[in-house]
Design a protein around this motif. Structure first.
Motif: not given
Lengths: 129, 709
Positions: B579, B620, B617, B614-615, B577, B640-642, B611
Motif C-alpha cells: 500500500i 492501493r 482493490a 482496499m484488500r 499489503n 482509501d482507494s477501495g 486497509l
C-alpha cells in the motif's frame, strides 16, 4: 434439629452487612452474633464452641482465608461458610481446599444460607471437643 | 583583418612613430645639406647594409631612419609602416609613421578596421596600391579618402611586405601632401626595392623572435619536464641531465649528476653488464623505446625506469652520444601492485560478504553474484545462480513489474537504500530482502548495469510480525484486564450494600409475619435499607469517577504527530499489503486536546478500515491528510482507494453493529464516534474525487497552552 438450635457466628468487616445478616437470622429465631474482625471473633468465641461461622473473604488485617487457617490451627471444629462480595472462580476453589463447608457470593438469600447451614449440621452433628 | 589602433600623439608635435625624428636626426636640414647627395641606389645599398646583423629589437628604429632618408632623398612627405609584430596573420597590428617636423596634423585615433580599409584589403592580397591623386580612388575607397583628407595627403603609394611569396605581414607607404606626385615606374621600382629591404629585415626580426620563443619553450619543457631527459656518452659519462633526471636518481641538481657520474655502467645500472648489452642493441636497432630496467639511485636504492633512447651519430656513422628520456615506473609498478592488492581485497569482501551482491544488466542478465547472494536465493553456489538465472526480473523478483518500476523510479536518482521486497528462491518460495540498489548510466543516459546489495531480513520481518501480533494481543488483553478489574471491584463494592439490603428486606418480611411486638425494629430496618441503597449509588458514582480519571489523560498535541505515530504502528501492514501512502499534512495544523491514546485508537481504526476496504482493490493508496477547517477546527482524514461507501449507507456507517465485514462486529466505527464525540468532535464520511472513501474527524483547534496544566 430445628433452626433455632443453630448458632451462627458472622465475621465481616462490613458492619452494615453483618448487622443486617444478624438481624435477619435473629428474626428467624436463630441465634447469631456479628464480629467486625477475625481477631474479635477468635477472642470471643472459643474453639470448642458449636455453631457455624460465616466469614467474609475481604477483610483488612486477617482476611477470610487467614481466619480459616487460624481456626484449623486452633482446632475449631465448627463448619465455616465463606462469603464474598467479589465472586471469583478461584475463591470458591480455595475455600473448598481450605476445608470451608461452602461458599456464597453476596447478595445471597436466607434460604441458600440456611440450606448450607443445615447440611453442616447433618454432617457434623457432634462438634469435636 | 588588421588590428590595433594607430598611435595617438597628444602633443600635436611633429609625429614620428616610436621616436621623435628630431631627437634622432638632430637639426636635419642643416646637417644633411652639407653631405654630398648620394644616388638613390647608393642610398638603398647603405640602408641595406645597416640591417646586416642588426639585433631584432633595433630593426624598427632603423626602418624609421630609412623612411626618413628615403622621404628626404625623394622629396616625399610621409611614410607609414604597418606590421604584425610576429608576422603571424592573427597578430595585432603595430604602426609607425615618419612625418616632417613641421607637419601639424594630429594622428587619428581609430580602429585598424577603419584604417584605410580599401588599401589594406588590396595590400593584404599582395597588391601594390598606387594613387597619384587620392581623389581618383574608386567609390569603395571612400573611407580611405576621408583619412587621406584628414592627413592632407594628395598622393600615395603603398607596398605590401612579404618575403619569397609568403604571407603579407605588413605594409609600407610613402605619401606627399605638399604637391601631387606621379608615381613613375622608375620611382615605383626604387621604392619597391626599399620595401623589399624592410620586408627582409622585419622577417628576420620575426624569425629571431620566434626562435627565441621556441627556445624558451623547449628549455621550459626540458627544465620542467616530469620525465628525466639525458644525453650520455658511449664512454659512460653524463653530458646533460635535466632536473627531473637528477631528482629521479636522488641527486640535488643536474650539475651534481654531471659531476658525480663518470661510469654509468657501475654507478647507475643495477646490473653493470646490462649497459653494454643495451648499447649493443642500440647499435643494431637504432632507437629503443620503453626499455624497462632497474637502475640505482645515489643512495644505492633501486628504481625501476623505462628508457627511451636514440643514438646521435657523426657523419662517419660513429655514435657521438645518446639522447633519451626516462620514466620512473616504480610509481606505476607500485600502483599496479596496489591495484592487484586492492582487487584481491575487494574480491575478498565480495566473496566473504554476508550480504548478497550482484551486478545485472537492464534486461536482467546476471553479470556476477557472490556466494551469499546464491545462499539467500537458495542456489548451491554463485556459479549455479549465474547459470540458472537468465532473467532476474522474471526469476528472482516477486513481480517483474516491481523491478521495472524500481528502475524507472531510480532514473535521475541512481540509488535506493533499504528497499524492502521479496525475492523468489530457487525452490519458488519467497524471501524478504532489504535491497540497496545502484544504477549506472552510460553517456547516452541508458542503463549500463545495476549493482544490488541484498540483506536477508526474513528474521527481522518475522520478528516484526510477531511483535505486531503481540502488540495487538497485548492491547486486547489489557483492555480485557481493565474491564475485568473495573467490574470486579465494582462488584465487590456494590454487592456489599446489595447483600445488606437483601438481608434487611428478608428480616423485615419475616418480622411482618410475626406479632406486632416484634415489629418495633422495622423502622430501623427500613432506614438501613435506604442507607445501603444510597451506599450502592455512591459506589457506582465513585467507580465511574475512578474509571474516568484513570482513562482520560487530557493533553494538547499536534495532529501531524498523531498521524505519524499511528502510521508507524501500521507500517508493516502497509508494506505487507503493497500500500502506497500519500501524506498531505498541513504544516500550520493547530493542536488538539484530548486523550492521545484514545484518539490514536480512532485513527488506527479508520486506517485499519481503509486497509480492509482496499484488500481487493487494484491500486492501493492510503491518503492521510491534516487540514484546518476554518480557524477553529482541525480535520484529520483517512482516504482509501477501495470501492467507496454508497450514499445510502453513509448514515448507518457509525451506528453500532453495522458492518460490511464478514467477521466484523460493527462496533469499530461506533466506538470511534463515541470517542470523537466525547472529545467534542464530529466524525463523518466526506466526498472524494475518484474511487474510494474518505472518513474524517474534526476537533476543536488549540493554538496555545492556555488553561492546560
Amino acid at each position: 434439629m430445628s433452626d433455632s438450635d443453630i448458632r451462627i457466628w458472622i465475621v465481616d468487616d462490613d458492619l452494615s452487612f453483618g448487622k443486617s445478616l444478624k438481624r435477619m437470622l435473629n428474626a428467624m429465631g436463630i441465634v447469631a452474633e456479628h464480629f467486625g474482625s477475625a481477631r474479635s471473633f477468635l477472642d470471643s468465641v472459643p474453639a470448642g464452641e458449636s455453631g457455624c461461622a460465616i466469614v467474609d473473604v475481604h477483610m483488612p488485617a486477617c482476611d477470610g482465608f487467614c481466619l480459616l487457617d487460624k481456626m484449623r490451627e486452633l482446632r475449631y471444629a465448627m463448619p465455616v461458610i465463606i462469603v464474598t462480595g467479589q465472586p471469583e472462580g478461584h475463591t470458591a476453589d480455595q475455600a473448598r481446599q481450605q476445608g470451608a463447608l461452602g461458599y456464597l457470593s453476596k447478595p445471597f438469600t436466607v434460604e441458600s444460607l440456611l440450606e448450607l447451614v443445615r447440611t453442616a449440621d447433618t454432617k457434623k452433628a457432634v462438634p469435636q471437643t | 583583418m588588421w588590428y590595433g589602433a594607430p598611435r595617438m600623439n597628444p602633443s600635436r608635435k611633429p609625429v614620428a612613430g616610436f621616436r621623435a625624428t628630431k631627437s634622432e636626426g638632430g637639426p636635419r636640414p642643416a646637417g644633411r645639406a652639407k653631405r654630398p647627395r648620394p644616388s638613390f641606389e647608393e642610398l638603398i645599398a647603405r640602408i641595406a647594409t645597416r640591417f646586416i646583423a642588426l639585433p631584432g629589437d633595433r630593426v624598427d628604429g632603423e626602418i624609421l631612419r630609412a623612411q626618413q632618408d628615403v622621404c628626404e632623398r625623394l622629396g616625399l612627405d610621409i611614410s607609414w609602416l604597418w606590421q604584425r609584430p610576429s608576422g603571424r596573420p592573427d597578430d595585432r597590428l603595430s604602426l609607425q609613421m615618419y612625418a616632417p617636423p613641421d607637419y601639424g596634423v594630429p594622428v587619428l585615433e581609430m580602429s585598424a578596421r577603419d584604417f584605410f580599409p580599401w588599401s589594406m584589403a588590396k595590400l593584404t592580397k599582395g597588391e601594390t596600391v598606387i594613387l597619384s591623386r587620392v581623389a581618383d580612388i574608386p567609390p569603395e575607397g571612400a573611407r580611405d579618402l576621408e583619412i587621406f583628407r584628414h592627413y592632407r595627403i594628395r598622393s600615395s603609394i603603398r607596398f605590401p611586405l612579404a618575403v619569397g611569396g609568403g604571407p603579407v605581414f605588413g605594409a609600407v607607404s610613402f605619401e606627399t601632401f605638399r604637391k601631387p606626385t606621379a608615381w613613375t615606374p622608375a620611382i615605383t621600382g626604387r621604392l619597391g626595392l626599399v620595401a623589399q629591404v624592410f620586408a627582409s629585415a622585419l622577417f628576420r626580426k620575426h624569425a629571431e623572435r620566434e626562435l627565441r620563443e621556441n627556445e624558451a619553450h623547449y628549455r621550459a619543457l626540458y627544465e620542467d619536464s616530469l620525465e628525466g631527459i639525458f644525453r650520455t656518452s658511449p664512454e659512460g659519462t653524463v653530458l646533460f641531465a635535466n632536473p627531473a633526471m637528477a631528482r629521479m636518481l636522488g641527486y640535488d641538481s643536474p650539475a651534481e649528476v654531471k659531476r658525480s657520474i663518470t661510469d654509468l655502467a657501475n654507478q647507475i645500472w643495477a646490473v653493470p653488464e646490462e649497459r653494454a648489452r643495451f648499447i649493443q642493441r642500440i647499435r643494431e636497432e637504432g632507437s629503443i623505446r620503453a626499455y624497462e630496467c632497474r637502475l640505482r639511485r645515489k643512495d644505492g636504492t633501486p628504481i625501476w625506469m623505462s628508457i627511451n633512447v636514440r643514438p646521435v651519430r657523426d657523419p662517419d656513422g660513429r655514435i657521438v652520444h645518446f639522447d633519451g628520456f626516462v620514466e620512473d615506473i616504480d610509481e606505476r609498478r607500485r600502483a599496479v601492485e596496489a591495484l592487484r592488492e586492492s582487487e584481491s581485497r575487494y574480491r575478498g569482501i565480495f566473496e566473504g560478504s554476508l550480504d548478497g551482491i550482484y551486478r545485472v544488466t537492464p534486461d536482467g542478465r546476471l553479470l556476477t553474484a557472490n556466494s551469499a547472494m546464491a545462499k539467500i536465493l537458495g542456489y548451491d553456489s554463485a556459479a549455479d545462480l549465474l547459470a540458472s538465472v537468465t532473467d532476474v526480473g522474471a526469476q528472482v523478483w516477486e513481480s517483474q513489474d516491481e523491478r521495472a518500476r524500481l528502475l524507472r523510479e531510480l532514473k535521475g536518482r541512481g540509488e535506493v537504500r533499504g528497499y524492502e521486497c521479496r525475492f523468489r528462491r530457487k525452490d519458488g518460495s519467497l524471501t524478504w530482502v532489504s535491497l540497496t540498489f545502484r544504477v549506472f548510466y552510460g553517456p547516452g543516459g541508458q542503463i549500463v548495469y545495476s549493482d544490488g546489495f541484498a540483506k536477508d531480513i526474513n528474521e527481522r520481518k518475522r520478528t516484526e510480525r510477531e511483535i505486531a501480533e503481540l502488540r495487538l494481543e497485548l492491547t486486547h488483553l489489557s483492555r480485557i484486564l481493565t474491564v475485568n478489574e473495573i467490574s470486579s471491584s465494582l462488584a465487590h463494592e456494590i454487592n456489599q450494600p446489595l447483600g445488606a439490603i437483601l438481608n434487611n428486606a428478608e428480616a423485615a418480611q419475616i418480622l411482618l409475619s410475626q406479632p406486632p411486638a416484634r415489629q418495633r425494629a422495622l423502622p430501623e430496618i427500613v432506614d438501613d435499607i435506604i442507607l445501603d441503597a444510597r451506599r450502592a449509588g455512591d459506589v457506582i458514582r465513585k467507580v465511574r469517577r475512578v474509571v474516568k480519571r484513570g482513562e482520560a489523560q487530557v493533553e494538547q498535541f499536534g495532529v501531524n504527530g498523531l498521524i505519524d505515530e499511528t502510521l508507524a504502528l501500521v507500517q508493516n501492514n502497509l508494506s505487507l499489503n503493497n500500500i502506497a501512502v500519500r501524506l498531505d499534512l498541513a504544516p500550520d495544523a493547530a493542536d488538539i486536546r484530548g486523550d492521545r491514546v484514545r484518539l490514536q485508537q480512532v485513527l488506527l481504526n479508520l486506517i485499519t478500515n481503509a486497509l480492509e476496504a482496499m484488500r481487493e482493490a487494484p491500486t492501493r493508496i492510503l491518503t492521510l491528510r491534516s487540514a484546518m477547517d476554518g480557524p477553529d477546527r482541525v480535520v484529520v482524514s483517512v482516504g482509501d482507494s477501495g470501492p467507496g461507501v454508497a450514499e445510502s449507507k453513509r448514515a448507518m456507517l457509525f451506528e453500532p453493529y453495522y458492518t460490511t465485514k464478514k467477521d466484523g462486529l460493527g462496533l469499530g466505527l461506533a466506538i470511534c464516534r463515541s470517542i470523537v464525540e466525547e472529545h467534542g468532535g464530529r466524525i463523518y464520511v466526506s466526498d472524494q474525487a475518484g474511487p474510494g472513501a474518505t472518513l474524517s474527524f474534526s476537533l476543536k483547534a488549540w493554538r496555545d497552552n492556555e488553561g492546560l496544566d
